[in-house]
Design an enzyme around this catalytic site. Sequence first.
Site, mmCIF file in Angstrom:
data_model
loop_
_atom_site.group_PDB
_atom_site.id
_atom_site.type_symbol
_atom_site.label_atom_id
_atom_site.label_comp_id
_atom_site.label_asym_id
_atom_site.label_seq_id
_atom_site.Cartn_x
_atom_site.Cartn_y
_atom_site.Cartn_z
ATOM 1 N N SER A 138 0.852 -1.181 0.000
ATOM 2 C CA SER A 138 0.000 0.000 0.000
ATOM 3 C C SER A 138 0.895 1.240 0.000
ATOM 4 O O SER A 138 1.893 1.290 -0.733
ATOM 5 C CB SER A 138 -0.934 -0.028 1.222
ATOM 6 N N SER A 139 0.580 2.224 0.801
ATOM 7 C CA SER A 139 1.340 3.472 0.860
ATOM 8 C C SER A 139 0.880 4.264 2.071
ATOM 9 O O SER A 139 -0.279 4.143 2.494
ATOM 10 C CB SER A 139 1.100 4.293 -0.413
ATOM 11 N N TYR A 151 -5.254 7.442 -6.130
ATOM 12 C CA TYR A 151 -4.149 6.632 -5.604
ATOM 13 C C TYR A 151 -4.346 6.349 -4.117
ATOM 14 O O TYR A 151 -4.237 5.212 -3.664
ATOM 15 C CB TYR A 151 -2.833 7.376 -5.836
ATOM 16 N N LYS A 155 -5.091 2.658 -2.303
ATOM 17 C CA LYS A 155 -4.166 2.133 -1.298
ATOM 18 C C LYS A 155 -4.861 1.927 0.044
ATOM 19 O O LYS A 155 -4.524 1.005 0.792
ATOM 20 C CB LYS A 155 -2.975 3.078 -1.156
#
Length: 251
Positions: A138-139, A151, A155
């Site tokens: 993920s982030s 985005y 994530k």
Amino acid sequence: MDLGLLNKVVVITGGSRGIGRAAALGFAAEGAHVAICARGSEALEATARELAASGVKVHAQTADVAKPVELDAFLEAARAALGRIDVLVNNASGFGTSDDEKGWSASFEVDVMASVRASWKVAPWMKEQGGGVILHISSTSALEAGSPPAYAAAKAALISHSKTLAVALAGAGIRVNTIAPGSIEFPGGMWEQIRHGNRPFYDAIKASIPWGRLGTAEEVANAIVFAASPRASWITGVVLSIDGGQHKGNL
């Protein structure tokens, strides 16, 4: 420390460059056999050669994981070539940074749905063999506001999916966790491009990190390899931020 990964079989999507490549090399250094896929053949073949030089078995296949048929074919071929799948690392990203149909489609088809489909495919195999590990990449963009919405949302969806899957698959001996990198710089990557093309923004992000620098793909890979290993046997349903303190929230 012996991580207990000798002769394990690891599958990594988006494994030809950046974090995926570094993770593949990290697993190979531990004696694990590795299958990688990517859309571009040149970088894929170069990484495959690096992996093979470690003395492990390697399967490399071009595939666009946003296309279910290509993803399925890669997973089937990886299992056939290497005999089993012990670890699945869902690393591929569409990097949907535009707030439009294209950006949202790229983020959800590559980041989310490819991860979901790969997990659907591999989990039954892991159940048959008595367990395994699934990791979503993920982030820290999923943890706070400020990133491109498509985005960040994709994530964040990976984190939710991982937590639910961890509970559902625990009885089968399958651990599921999420790795959330912060700003990571590597050759040819987004942050290298920003450093050259938008230095004020790059410097602002660097200044927000307590360690005063961006992270490396190898630093993220080290966490991925550990999280996939038997040494992390009691860790499941967790989001592990690899960011040098960049994300400052309590959760």
